[in-house]
Design an enzyme around this catalytic site. Sequence first.
Site, PDB file in Angstrom:
ATOM      1  N   ARG A  44      -1.019  34.801  79.556  1.00  0.00           N
ATOM      2  CA  ARG A  44      -0.225  33.584  79.789  1.00  0.00           C
ATOM      3  C   ARG A  44       1.206  33.980  80.151  1.00  0.00           C
ATOM      4  NH1 ARG A  44       3.091  34.439  76.478  1.00  0.00           N
ATOM      5  NH2 ARG A  44       4.343  32.684  77.174  1.00  0.00           N
ATOM      6  N   ALA A  46       4.135  32.717  83.303  1.00  0.00           N
ATOM      7  CA  ALA A  46       3.996  32.596  84.759  1.00  0.00           C
ATOM      8  C   ALA A  46       3.804  33.938  85.483  1.00  0.00           C
ATOM      9  CB  ALA A  46       5.185  31.820  85.316  1.00  0.00           C
ATOM     10  N   ASP A 234       8.362  28.108  84.740  1.00  0.00           N
ATOM     11  CA  ASP A 234       7.063  28.184  85.419  1.00  0.00           C
ATOM     12  C   ASP A 234       7.151  27.794  86.881  1.00  0.00           C
ATOM     13  OD1 ASP A 234       6.290  27.897  82.435  1.00  0.00           O
ATOM     14  OD2 ASP A 234       4.518  28.652  83.488  1.00  0.00           O
ATOM     15  N   LYS A 245       7.708  25.347  79.495  1.00  0.00           N
ATOM     16  CA  LYS A 245       6.890  24.894  78.357  1.00  0.00           C
ATOM     17  C   LYS A 245       7.375  23.577  77.773  1.00  0.00           C
ATOM     18  CE  LYS A 245       3.925  26.266  77.009  1.00  0.00           C
ATOM     19  NZ  LYS A 245       2.615  25.698  77.449  1.00  0.00           N
TER      20      LYS A 245
HETATM   21  O1  MRU Z   1       1.506  27.910  78.584  1.00  0.00           O
HETATM   22  P1  MRU Z   1       2.212  29.222  78.692  1.00  0.00           P
HETATM   23  O2  MRU Z   1       2.277  29.970  77.398  1.00  0.00           O
HETATM   24  O3  MRU Z   1       1.678  30.068  79.832  1.00  0.00           O
HETATM   25  O4  MRU Z   1       3.718  28.830  79.074  1.00  0.00           O
HETATM   26  C1  MRU Z   1       4.623  29.866  79.330  1.00  0.00           C
HETATM   27  C2  MRU Z   1       6.014  29.403  79.552  1.00  0.00           C
HETATM   28  O5  MRU Z   1       6.293  28.226  79.569  1.00  0.00           O
HETATM   29  C3  MRU Z   1       7.044  30.461  79.844  1.00  0.00           C
HETATM   30  O6  MRU Z   1       8.303  30.058  79.384  1.00  0.00           O
HETATM   31  C4  MRU Z   1       7.126  30.684  81.357  1.00  0.00           C
HETATM   32  O7  MRU Z   1       5.859  30.902  81.909  1.00  0.00           O
HETATM   33  C5  MRU Z   1       8.017  31.820  81.703  1.00  0.00           C
HETATM   34  S1  MRU Z   1       7.319  33.384  81.282  1.00  0.00           S
HETATM   35  C6  MRU Z   1       8.394  34.585  81.807  1.00  0.00           C
END
Ligand code: MRU
Length: 347
Positions: A44, A46, A234, A245
């Site tokens: 998980r 991005a 994301d 998130k």
């Molecule tokens: O649902 P997730 O855990 O994949 O969400 C991840 C996030 O919201 C992170 O803050 C985002 O992907 C940035 S990761 C460098």
Amino acid sequence: MRSITWGDGCLTLLDQTKLPHSIVYIECADYRRVAEAIRRLEVRGAPAIGAAAAFGLVLGAKEIAGTGGFWEKLLAIAEELRQTRPTAVNLFWAIDRMLSTASRFRPERDEVALIHALEQEALAIAEEDAAVNGRISAYGAELFEKPMAVLTHCNAGALATVAFGTALGVIREAWRQQKIVRVYADETRPLLQGARLTAWELQREGIPVTLITDNMAGWVMKRKLVQAVIVGADRIALNGDVANKIGTYSVAVLAKEHGIPFYVAAPVSTFDFTIASGEDITIEERKPDEVTTLGGVRIAPQDVEVFNPAFDVTPHYLVSGVITEHGVLRAPFDQAIKRLQVKKGGE
Ligand code: MRU
């Protein structure tokens, strides 16, 4: 510690659903398992899901080699990988980049060379992510002039990327330079990426971390326990609106109310240059049981209605700066992002 490694025709993922209790690795020998891992959040964040999907395409290409109809089959695999999660644009960026590499070959003639090129491209995506995060960390650390405490939400660390992390990369570098003294980590309901992953990552590195529940962030700010917020992203629209998130928007509103800078750290691969604003970002909605249960134990009455958006959009006017590998973007974001797009186009 790497969340993603590639070797011997196999993608190895650190299972993030099992952390912090156990360190379990998943061996993905075919693209379907990669797609499943992305859907289940075993991998998980991005940039991490972008890199994982790129290797998924390599596995898919190897599977269909020599079976005829290579290009149509590759496109179908790409589509399956695209369908795993809708919000993080890094996923689509990585898949498009892989398909663009593949399109330079004539599959009916050059299958072996094509697969080799795909593998090299996936490795490049992974290595570039690590390098880019190093640059983001360096630019981000410059923002902190005197030692301070910061608040972060979710996990934008080494686990969410190929290495170092974005927001946590900045935090790590600023801590090394003695500019950050403590991190307040929101637990990040419903899936607790903050409690399970950020707290774990920071603790392992000896960075002082205080875990709070999401609804404590306002009071922490009111009591002046933090002087800045830094989160990942994301997807970022052309006007600077930021999807991240669920809960990030609330933190940004609180930061504004308390006069605290709200920074976003993200690579250029997180910018969606095709959309005007956050209105155009598809927000993933996940299953109700993520809200009605906690650690597998049901906490809500049966059959209760649930709303479970996995992300929200923070409007650009709440963002103090976006830290990228090309420097820190400031308002007016539409102009700064246009310049970034031109710079990328020229590379
Ligand atoms: O649902 P997730 O855990 O994949 O969400 C991840 C996030 O919201 C992170 O803050 C985002 O992907 C940035 S990761 C460098």
